[in-house]
Write an enzyme that holds these catalytic residues in place. Structure first.
Site, PDB file in Angstrom:
ATOM      1  N   HIS A   1       0.825  -1.203   0.000  1.00  0.00           N
ATOM      2  CA  HIS A   1       0.000   0.000   0.000  1.00  0.00           C
ATOM      3  C   HIS A   1       0.863   1.260   0.000  1.00  0.00           C
ATOM      4  O   HIS A   1       1.892   1.324   0.669  1.00  0.00           O
ATOM      5  CB  HIS A   1      -0.860   0.063   1.265  1.00  0.00           C
TER       6      HIS A   1
ATOM      7  N   ASN B   1       7.832  -4.083   3.126  1.00  0.00           N
ATOM      8  CA  ASN B   1       6.426  -3.794   3.387  1.00  0.00           C
ATOM      9  C   ASN B   1       6.085  -3.935   4.870  1.00  0.00           C
ATOM     10  O   ASN B   1       5.384  -3.084   5.441  1.00  0.00           O
ATOM     11  CB  ASN B   1       5.545  -4.734   2.554  1.00  0.00           C
TER      12      ASN B   1
END
Length: 204
Positions: free
Chosen positions: A85, A116
């Site tokens: 994201h 991440n």
């Protein structure tokens, strides 16, 4: 182009002719159709967006309905890369529309899990601490290429983030590598904003 201070869209002057600008409820994506991913995503994070506690995450990743050629949700399958994201779920969880839209593939970059779930997440946690007491402005993206996924999506060499906090810009660049974990958030900070602009193409 003049330097930006508080412009919502941060004068990201590097947008290519192939980039499509899509404004969602709380974030804007600048989607590069040739790369199959956003060049960047920008948003404003407010104290209200950090005040609802933890909300269950339903990983219903989906193509962006506002993009005709958006990457599909299965584009990362068996690639060894996370759907990383840019506008993170934790920033979106206080609003039902944000919880859906933050899972659009136009908000994702291929990130190694070490990044991440490592130093990238550490910085995300810090930005919410800042936003608990003040409105901050954020833009994040990736640059370079270390190849493509089997689906053709570009794998960025590095991921970057710029945050307008305490009345000035701060910026970070993190390698999309196994080494991007276990460090405090200042480790990857780029102190020279002019240099950061040169690397990313921004004009902060």
């Amino acid at each position: 182009m003049k330097k930006c201070l508080l412009s919502l869209f941060f004068c990201a002057a590097y947008f290519l002719v192939n980039a499509q600008v899509i404004r969602h409820h709380h974030y804007t994506t600048y989607y590069n159709v040739l790369k199959g991913e956003p060049d960047s995503v920008s948003w404003v994070l407010t104290p209200e967006m950090t005040s609802c506690g933890s909300v269950h995450r339903d990983d219903s990743f989906a193509r962006d309905p506002d993009l005709q050629n958006s990457t599909l949700s299965d584009a990362y399958v068996k690639s060894g890369y996370d759907k990383g994201h840019l506008f993170p779920y934790a920033d979106a969880q206080c609003d039902s529309a944000d919880r859906i839209e933050c899972l659009y593939m136009s908000n994702m970059l291929p990130q190694l899990h070490a990044l991440n779930a490592g130093d990238w997440k550490t910085l995300e946690t810090q930005e919410r601490e800042w936003a608990a007491t003040q409105e901050i402005r954020i833009i994040a993206g990736g640059f370079g290429s270390i190849g493509t996924l089997p689906s053709g999506v570009n794998i960025p060499e590095s991921c970057w983030k710029a945050i307008y906090v305490d009345h000035h810009w701060r910026a970070w660049i993190m390698p999309n590598a196994k080494t991007s974990k276990g460090h405090p958030y200042p480790t990857w900070e780029v102190k020279d904003i002019t240099r950061f602009d040169q690397i990313t193409g921004l004009k902060l």
